[in-house]
Write an enzyme that holds these catalytic residues in place. Structure first.
Site, short mmCIF file in Angstrom:
data_model
loop_
_atom_site.label_atom_id
_atom_site.label_comp_id
_atom_site.label_asym_id
_atom_site.label_seq_id
_atom_site.Cartn_x
_atom_site.Cartn_y
_atom_site.Cartn_z
N SER A 68 0.79 -1.24 0.00
CA SER A 68 0.00 0.00 0.00
C SER A 68 0.82 1.28 0.00
O SER A 68 0.25 2.37 -0.12
CB SER A 68 -0.96 0.01 1.18
OG SER A 68 -2.08 -0.83 0.90
N SER A 116 -6.21 3.14 4.15
CA SER A 116 -5.53 2.22 3.22
C SER A 116 -6.51 1.29 2.52
O SER A 116 -6.30 0.08 2.42
CB SER A 116 -4.46 1.41 3.96
OG SER A 116 -3.45 1.00 3.06
N THR A 207 1.79 3.64 5.22
CA THR A 207 2.18 2.27 5.56
C THR A 207 1.92 1.34 4.38
O THR A 207 1.19 1.66 3.45
CB THR A 207 1.38 1.77 6.77
OG1 THR A 207 -0.01 1.91 6.49
CG2 THR A 207 1.75 2.52 8.03
N ARG A 249 5.70 -1.22 12.69
CA ARG A 249 6.19 -0.43 11.55
C ARG A 249 6.36 1.03 11.94
O ARG A 249 7.44 1.61 11.78
CB ARG A 249 5.23 -0.54 10.37
CG ARG A 249 5.09 -1.93 9.77
CD ARG A 249 3.95 -2.00 8.78
NE ARG A 249 2.65 -1.76 9.43
CZ ARG A 249 1.49 -1.68 8.78
NH1 ARG A 249 1.46 -1.78 7.47
NH2 ARG A 249 0.37 -1.48 9.44
#
Length: 263
Positions: A68, A116, A207, A249
């Site tokens: 993504s 996302s 992300t 992350r």
């Protein structure tokens, strides 16, 4: 002929303006990964010194499927070719069950990039089409620029791949306006990627999560910090052994930015 040659030189330079940078391993960055028990890489392009500050240089140069994080490039291309009028035009998600309940509604790119929403960006890619998408990736100089023959899956399954270093180079060209993209499209994508704004900095990011049937999965966080009239693009990717690693992350990325004094 001389003028044509000069134009070609300019175009090559605009796609690969950072070829002369040096790399410096920062032990404090590696310590962040070790403390979290995660394998991965972090790289920040320190523009004033033309240096890539990095943990795990070898991995930083390895290409992975972008997942993504490609929504940034997808947005640029979609806006540039007119697949959407602007980031507030609502696109249909298709009416099918989605992995996340919040994806099961029509929404704009402004809203879709925040959660996302894969289905919305797949619709955008289909509107762009294979040929215009290929041309768009070449214009952006994005990773290996390979999309195969499936227009709405290539950033999720491959063959598209990009390294953490290439992510930072792409983002630097985006922020500095040196991509061959209209100012309006660049401005809109900068706007929808904004995560934080304080008196001292702006943080932009996206992300990515490359899922697989067997671990490790690949987790991404890419973006840039603007502070004191300077821009610092960064990229992180990690091996995720379980879904629970997804939160690492951003937490690891933020710690790395703090180590480097950018956050």
């Amino acid at each position: 002929m001389a003028r044509l040659f000069a134009v070609l030189i300019f175009l090559v330079a605009s796609l690969h303006p950072l070829a002369a940078q040096t790399y410096r391993e920062v032990p404090e960055l590696a310590k962040v990964f070790n403390e979290k028990g995660v394998a991965g890489t972090f790289v920040l392009f320190d523009v004033p010194t033309n240096t890539m500050l990095v943990s795990n240089e070898a991995r930083a140069k390895m290409r992975f499927v972008p997942a993504s994080t490609f929504k940034i490039a997808n947005s640029l291309i979609g806006l540039e070719v007119g697949a959407v009028k602007n980031v507030d035009e609502v696109l249909p998600y298709g009416g099918k069950p989605q992995p996340m309940k919040e994806w099961e509604r029509d929404m704009s790119l402004r809203d879709a990039i925040k959660v996302s929403n894969v289905a919305i960006y797949q619709e955008l890619a289909r509107r762009v089409g294979l040929e215009r998408m290929r041309e768009g990736l070449k214009k952006l100089g994005y990773g290996n620029m390979e999309i195969g023959n499936v227009v709405d899956r290539f950033w999720l399954d491959g063959p598209l791949a990009i390294s953490a270093v290439e992510q930072t180079e792409f983002l630097y060209r985006l922020v500095k306006g040196s991509l061959p993209i209209s100012p309006n499209a660049l401005r809109a994508v900068k706007e929808i990627t904004l995560l934080e704004k304080t008196e001292t900095y702006e943080l932009h990011g996206k992300t990515g999560w490359l899922s697989s049937r067997t671990p490790p999965q690949t987790g991404w966080w890419v973006g840039w910090i603007e502070r004191e009239s300077k821009v610092y693009p960064f990229a992180l990717n990690i091996d995720m052994m379980s879904d629970g690693d997804a939160a690492k992350r951003i937490s690891i990325g933020r710690e790395c930015l703090k180590v480097l004094g950018k956050l």
